[in-house]
Design a protein around this motif. Structure first.
Motif, PDB file in Angstrom:
ATOM      1  N   ASP A  60      34.688  37.225  52.169  1.00  0.00           N
ATOM      2  CA  ASP A  60      36.094  37.582  52.423  1.00  0.00           C
ATOM      3  C   ASP A  60      37.021  36.803  51.483  1.00  0.00           C
ATOM      4  N   ALA A  61      36.682  35.528  51.248  1.00  0.00           N
ATOM      5  CA  ALA A  61      37.507  34.718  50.338  1.00  0.00           C
ATOM      6  C   ALA A  61      37.440  35.276  48.905  1.00  0.00           C
ATOM      7  N   ILE A  62      36.274  35.755  48.509  1.00  0.00           N
ATOM      8  CA  ILE A  62      36.126  36.359  47.177  1.00  0.00           C
ATOM      9  C   ILE A  62      36.979  37.629  47.082  1.00  0.00           C
ATOM     10  N   ARG A  63      36.862  38.475  48.106  1.00  0.00           N
ATOM     11  CA  ARG A  63      37.654  39.721  48.099  1.00  0.00           C
ATOM     12  C   ARG A  63      39.139  39.406  47.969  1.00  0.00           C
ATOM     13  N   ARG A  64      39.580  38.414  48.778  1.00  0.00           N
ATOM     14  CA  ARG A  64      40.998  38.067  48.805  1.00  0.00           C
ATOM     15  C   ARG A  64      41.437  37.522  47.450  1.00  0.00           C
ATOM     16  N   GLY A  65      40.661  36.569  46.933  1.00  0.00           N
ATOM     17  CA  GLY A  65      41.029  35.937  45.657  1.00  0.00           C
ATOM     18  C   GLY A  65      41.006  36.919  44.507  1.00  0.00           C
ATOM     19  N   ASN A  66      40.005  37.802  44.505  1.00  0.00           N
ATOM     20  CA  ASN A  66      39.896  38.808  43.436  1.00  0.00           C
ATOM     21  C   ASN A  66      41.100  39.749  43.483  1.00  0.00           C
ATOM     22  N   SER A  67      41.411  40.253  44.671  1.00  0.00           N
ATOM     23  CA  SER A  67      42.523  41.206  44.809  1.00  0.00           C
ATOM     24  C   SER A  67      43.857  40.537  44.482  1.00  0.00           C
ATOM     25  N   ALA A  72      48.486  39.872  41.036  1.00  0.00           N
ATOM     26  CA  ALA A  72      49.422  38.917  40.418  1.00  0.00           C
ATOM     27  C   ALA A  72      49.406  39.030  38.887  1.00  0.00           C
ATOM     28  N   GLY A  73      48.571  39.922  38.377  1.00  0.00           N
ATOM     29  CA  GLY A  73      48.545  40.152  36.922  1.00  0.00           C
ATOM     30  C   GLY A  73      47.699  39.161  36.138  1.00  0.00           C
ATOM     31  N   LYS A  74      46.820  38.437  36.845  1.00  0.00           N
ATOM     32  CA  LYS A  74      45.926  37.508  36.127  1.00  0.00           C
ATOM     33  C   LYS A  74      44.978  38.319  35.243  1.00  0.00           C
ATOM     34  N   PRO A  75      44.707  37.831  34.025  1.00  0.00           N
ATOM     35  CA  PRO A  75      43.837  38.605  33.138  1.00  0.00           C
ATOM     36  C   PRO A  75      42.403  38.696  33.655  1.00  0.00           C
ATOM     37  N   ASP A  76      41.762  39.760  33.252  1.00  0.00           N
ATOM     38  CA  ASP A  76      40.346  39.997  33.542  1.00  0.00           C
ATOM     39  C   ASP A  76      39.534  38.812  33.003  1.00  0.00           C
ATOM     40  N   SER A  77      38.754  38.169  33.851  1.00  0.00           N
ATOM     41  CA  SER A  77      37.981  37.010  33.378  1.00  0.00           C
ATOM     42  C   SER A  77      36.478  37.214  33.564  1.00  0.00           C
ATOM     43  N   ARG A  78      36.038  38.482  33.465  1.00  0.00           N
ATOM     44  CA  ARG A  78      34.598  38.724  33.556  1.00  0.00           C
ATOM     45  C   ARG A  78      33.892  38.090  32.359  1.00  0.00           C
ATOM     46  N   GLU A  79      32.640  37.702  32.590  1.00  0.00           N
ATOM     47  CA  GLU A  79      31.945  36.865  31.603  1.00  0.00           C
ATOM     48  C   GLU A  79      31.057  37.691  30.679  1.00  0.00           C
ATOM     49  N   PHE A  80      31.479  38.933  30.415  1.00  0.00           N
ATOM     50  CA  PHE A  80      30.751  39.747  29.425  1.00  0.00           C
ATOM     51  C   PHE A  80      31.751  40.458  28.525  1.00  0.00           C
ATOM     52  N   ARG A  81      31.260  40.883  27.349  1.00  0.00           N
ATOM     53  CA  ARG A  81      32.141  41.576  26.403  1.00  0.00           C
ATOM     54  C   ARG A  81      32.410  42.991  26.918  1.00  0.00           C
ATOM     55  N   ARG A  82      33.610  43.488  26.656  1.00  0.00           N
ATOM     56  CA  ARG A  82      33.990  44.812  27.145  1.00  0.00           C
ATOM     57  C   ARG A  82      34.516  45.674  26.007  1.00  0.00           C
ATOM     58  N   GLN A 173      34.226  45.748  39.285  1.00  0.00           N
ATOM     59  CA  GLN A 173      35.587  45.413  39.747  1.00  0.00           C
ATOM     60  C   GLN A 173      35.574  44.135  40.593  1.00  0.00           C
ATOM     61  N   GLY A 174      34.474  43.944  41.339  1.00  0.00           N
ATOM     62  CA  GLY A 174      34.397  42.843  42.294  1.00  0.00           C
ATOM     63  C   GLY A 174      34.318  41.469  41.661  1.00  0.00           C
ATOM     64  N   ILE A 175      34.001  41.433  40.358  1.00  0.00           N
ATOM     65  CA  ILE A 175      33.912  40.133  39.667  1.00  0.00           C
ATOM     66  C   ILE A 175      34.995  40.008  38.603  1.00  0.00           C
ATOM     67  N   MET A 176      36.038  40.838  38.729  1.00  0.00           N
ATOM     68  CA  MET A 176      37.121  40.826  37.727  1.00  0.00           C
ATOM     69  C   MET A 176      37.698  39.417  37.581  1.00  0.00           C
ATOM     70  N   GLN A 177      37.858  38.738  38.727  1.00  0.00           N
ATOM     71  CA  GLN A 177      38.338  37.344  38.696  1.00  0.00           C
ATOM     72  C   GLN A 177      37.104  36.456  38.918  1.00  0.00           C
ATOM     73  N   SER A 178      36.312  36.308  37.877  1.00  0.00           N
ATOM     74  CA  SER A 178      35.015  35.636  38.048  1.00  0.00           C
ATOM     75  C   SER A 178      35.124  34.179  38.521  1.00  0.00           C
ATOM     76  N   PRO A 179      36.162  33.409  38.137  1.00  0.00           N
ATOM     77  CA  PRO A 179      36.247  32.037  38.657  1.00  0.00           C
ATOM     78  C   PRO A 179      36.326  31.987  40.188  1.00  0.00           C
ATOM     79  N   HIS A 184      33.761  30.503  45.339  1.00  0.00           N
ATOM     80  CA  HIS A 184      33.409  30.744  46.740  1.00  0.00           C
ATOM     81  C   HIS A 184      31.917  31.010  46.943  1.00  0.00           C
ATOM     82  N   ALA A 185      31.228  31.481  45.895  1.00  0.00           N
ATOM     83  CA  ALA A 185      29.778  31.688  46.027  1.00  0.00           C
ATOM     84  C   ALA A 185      29.014  30.448  45.550  1.00  0.00           C
ATOM     85  N   HIS A 186      29.763  29.412  45.152  1.00  0.00           N
ATOM     86  CA  HIS A 186      29.144  28.154  44.679  1.00  0.00           C
ATOM     87  C   HIS A 186      28.129  28.423  43.570  1.00  0.00           C
TER      88      HIS A 186
END
Ligand SMILES: Cc1cc2nc3c(=O)[nH]c(=O)nc-3n(C[C@H](O)[C@H](O)[C@H](O)COP(=O)(O)O)c2cc1C
Length: 229
Positions: A60-67, A72-82, A173-179, A184-186
């Motif tokens: 739930d914390a991941i869902r909340r933080g990601n959304s 809030a307009g934070k840039p995509d921080s996925r850890e692969f090239r797009r 989409q679920g890992i868009m905010q990877s940090p 939360h998943a440690h």
């Protein structure tokens, strides 16, 4: 082992599942699915993959933080090239599956709120009870082989889940905010986050779950070389 369906039935029958029952998935069943999935081949048998299986409050914390980050307009921080832009046949296929999903869900083309709601569901991993975050060993960062091997194990995972009555959607989409996911998943620093898989018991009444996506034909995809027939 509870896997029952013949291979072709699993592969042909599997669909991405985006609506889930509010019913927990037993930890032992997830472990069994991952054990089967890890029979996937990998380069030099490197088995670079690892999995963080998340449920309950951390998910739930991941869902909340990601959304929240996305809104809030934070840039995509996925850890692969797009890719920057999807064009031509790839764009056409993207539009086709979106039309199928929106059609099933009764979301009109000009209904911006409903479309936004759908996108937000994706950022929440479609409210699935479980998220399997697939990572790989950072020692292999920079090689294209590690993402290839993660793809192999992830495909095996969604099929092994389907074979046991569980539904999945591979969900970037679920890992868009990877940090946020890492926190939360440690997830340890020696792991690169590749993808997550939303998993749960399919809600048979959820219209998008019935969507069968199209595939290009073998004639379009394949060149046979050196055959006599
Ligand atoms: C790497 C990858 C990332 C994906 N990310 C998303 C996603 O963020 N949201 C989503 O709804 N579906 C996502 N999907 C699911 C695809 O849309 C789906 O697999 C495709 O449309 C084919 O449909 P099917 O899985 O039902 O056969 C992803 C699939 C893959 C392989």
């Amino acid at each position: 082992m509870t896997g029952a369906l013949p291979y072709d039935e699993v592969v042909r029958g599997r669909r991405s599942i985006r609506g889930f029952l509010d019913k927990p998935v037993p930890r032992a069943l997830i472990a069994e699915i991952i054990e089967v999935a890890m029979r996937a081949p990998s380069s030099f048998n490197n088995q670079c993959w690892n999995f963080s299986v998340v449920t309950g409050a951390p998910l739930d914390a991941i869902r909340r933080g990601n959304s929240e980050g996305i809104l809030a307009g934070k840039p995509d921080s996925r850890e692969f090239r797009r890719f920057d832009r999807v064009v031509d046949a790839h764009r056409a296929r993207q539009i086709e599956i979106a039309k199928q999903l929106f059609g099933a869900m009764g979301i009109a083309r000009d209904d911006r709120d409903a479309r936004q709601d759908w996108v937000l569901r994706g950022f929440r991993q479609f409210d699935a009870p479980v998220s399997v975050v697939v990572t790989y060993d950072r020692a292999l960062l920079g090689s294209d082989i590690a993402p290839f091997d993660c793809g192999a194990v992830t495909n095996a995972l969604v099929n092994a889940a389907w074979s046991r009555g569980l539904g999945c959607v591979i969900n970037s989409q679920g890992i868009m905010q990877s940090p946020v996911v890492r926190e939360h998943a440690h997830i340890p620093d020696d792991q690169v986050i590749m993808i997550c898989v939303a998993m749960g018991w399919p809600d048979e009444t959820f219209p998008a779950n019935a969507v069968v996506s199209n595939r290009k034909s073998v004639d379009e995809a394949v060149r046979f070389v050196g055959f006599d027939d």
